[in-house]
Motif scaffolding. Structure first.
Motif, short mmCIF file in Angstrom:
data_model
loop_
_atom_site.label_atom_id
_atom_site.label_comp_id
_atom_site.label_asym_id
_atom_site.label_seq_id
_atom_site.Cartn_x
_atom_site.Cartn_y
_atom_site.Cartn_z
N HIS A 18 0.83 -1.20 0.01
CA HIS A 18 -0.08 0.01 0.05
C HIS A 18 0.83 1.17 -0.08
O HIS A 18 0.28 2.31 -0.14
CB HIS A 18 -0.88 -0.08 1.15
N THR A 19 2.07 1.03 0.20
CA THR A 19 2.93 2.32 -0.14
C THR A 19 3.22 2.65 -1.14
O THR A 19 4.00 3.68 -1.58
CB THR A 19 4.26 2.25 0.83
N ILE A 20 2.84 1.75 -2.37
CA ILE A 20 3.28 2.14 -3.64
C ILE A 20 2.41 3.21 -4.11
O ILE A 20 0.95 2.95 -4.23
CB ILE A 20 2.93 1.03 -4.46
N SER A 21 2.72 4.42 -4.71
CA SER A 21 1.89 5.46 -5.14
C SER A 21 1.41 5.47 -6.73
O SER A 21 0.61 5.83 -7.29
CB SER A 21 2.20 6.76 -4.88
N GLN A 22 2.42 4.89 -7.46
CA GLN A 22 2.59 5.00 -9.02
C GLN A 22 3.77 3.81 -9.45
O GLN A 22 4.53 3.58 -8.82
CB GLN A 22 3.10 6.14 -9.41
N VAL A 23 3.03 3.14 -10.60
CA VAL A 23 4.13 2.31 -11.38
C VAL A 23 4.69 3.18 -12.42
O VAL A 23 3.78 3.75 -13.50
CB VAL A 23 3.30 1.14 -11.89
N MET A 24 5.81 3.37 -12.65
CA MET A 24 6.61 4.01 -13.53
C MET A 24 6.74 3.39 -14.70
O MET A 24 6.53 4.10 -15.96
CB MET A 24 8.01 4.61 -12.93
N ASN A 25 7.19 2.06 -14.99
CA ASN A 25 7.35 1.40 -16.06
C ASN A 25 6.96 0.02 -15.61
O ASN A 25 7.54 -0.58 -14.77
CB ASN A 25 8.93 1.36 -16.38
N LYS A 26 6.16 -0.52 -16.55
CA LYS A 26 5.47 -1.87 -16.42
C LYS A 26 6.21 -2.91 -17.30
O LYS A 26 6.73 -2.58 -18.38
CB LYS A 26 4.02 -1.88 -16.87
N THR A 27 6.36 -4.02 -16.80
CA THR A 27 7.27 -4.84 -17.51
C THR A 27 6.04 -5.58 -18.31
O THR A 27 4.99 -5.98 -18.01
CB THR A 27 7.87 -6.05 -16.68
N GLU A 28 6.60 -6.11 -19.38
CA GLU A 28 5.59 -7.15 -20.26
C GLU A 28 5.28 -8.51 -19.76
O GLU A 28 6.65 -9.10 -19.42
CB GLU A 28 6.00 -6.98 -21.75
N PRO A 29 4.27 -9.07 -19.93
CA PRO A 29 4.08 -10.33 -19.33
C PRO A 29 4.89 -11.27 -20.39
O PRO A 29 5.12 -10.89 -21.57
CB PRO A 29 2.81 -10.86 -19.19
N ALA A 30 5.42 -12.48 -20.02
CA ALA A 30 6.03 -13.48 -20.92
C ALA A 30 5.32 -13.96 -21.91
O ALA A 30 3.99 -14.44 -21.46
CB ALA A 30 6.69 -14.65 -19.99
N LYS A 31 5.39 -14.09 -23.15
CA LYS A 31 4.59 -14.40 -24.23
C LYS A 31 4.97 -15.88 -24.00
O LYS A 31 5.79 -16.56 -23.97
CB LYS A 31 5.14 -13.84 -25.67
N ALA A 32 3.51 -16.46 -24.33
CA ALA A 32 3.42 -18.08 -24.64
C ALA A 32 3.69 -18.51 -25.83
O ALA A 32 3.65 -17.77 -26.93
CB ALA A 32 1.74 -18.45 -24.29
N VAL A 33 4.58 -19.49 -25.99
CA VAL A 33 5.05 -20.03 -27.25
C VAL A 33 4.33 -21.23 -27.69
O VAL A 33 3.92 -22.02 -26.81
CB VAL A 33 6.59 -20.49 -27.11
#
Length: 110
Positions: free
Chosen positions: A95-110
């Motif tokens: 709950h101390t997170i106020s913002q996500v600056m950069n979001k990582t991409e989820p792993a792509k299913a092969v």
């Protein structure tokens, strides 16, 4: 000196109409407050909760204290491990997170 029954009936009917008319502005003020203040705040809190629940390893976050770091571990108990400098990791509640600056991409299913 005495009031006739006709005047008494007219005054009573006008009083009921004016009571509704005086109550109407209160209803309008509450409706305006709801749509301008309460509803947007609820939407903002809902979006923040969804963002914090969607945190995963590799996301760059901004804490409420102004620290920018990278999430290295997401615990099930609501605790995140955030790397704030190379080799410096701190544990903090979600709950101390106020913002996500950069979001990582989820792993792509092969």
């Amino acid at each position: 000196m005495f009031v006739t029954p006709a005047f008494a009936q007219t005054a009573g009917a006008a009083g009921a109409g004016s009571a509704f008319a005086s109550f109407l502005p209160l209803v309008l003020i509450f409706a305006i407050m709801y749509f301008l203040l309460i509803r947007p705040q609820q939407k903002k809190m809902k979006d923040l909760k969804a963002m914090v629940d969607g945190l995963r390893r590799g996301d760059q976050v901004l804490t409420q204290g102004g620290i920018i770091g990278k999430v290295t571990k997401v615990g099930d108990d609501g605790v995140l491990e955030v790397e704030i400098a190379e080799g410096v990791k701190v544990k903090m509640p979600r709950h101390t997170i106020s913002q996500v600056m950069n979001k990582t991409e989820p792993a792509k299913a092969v």
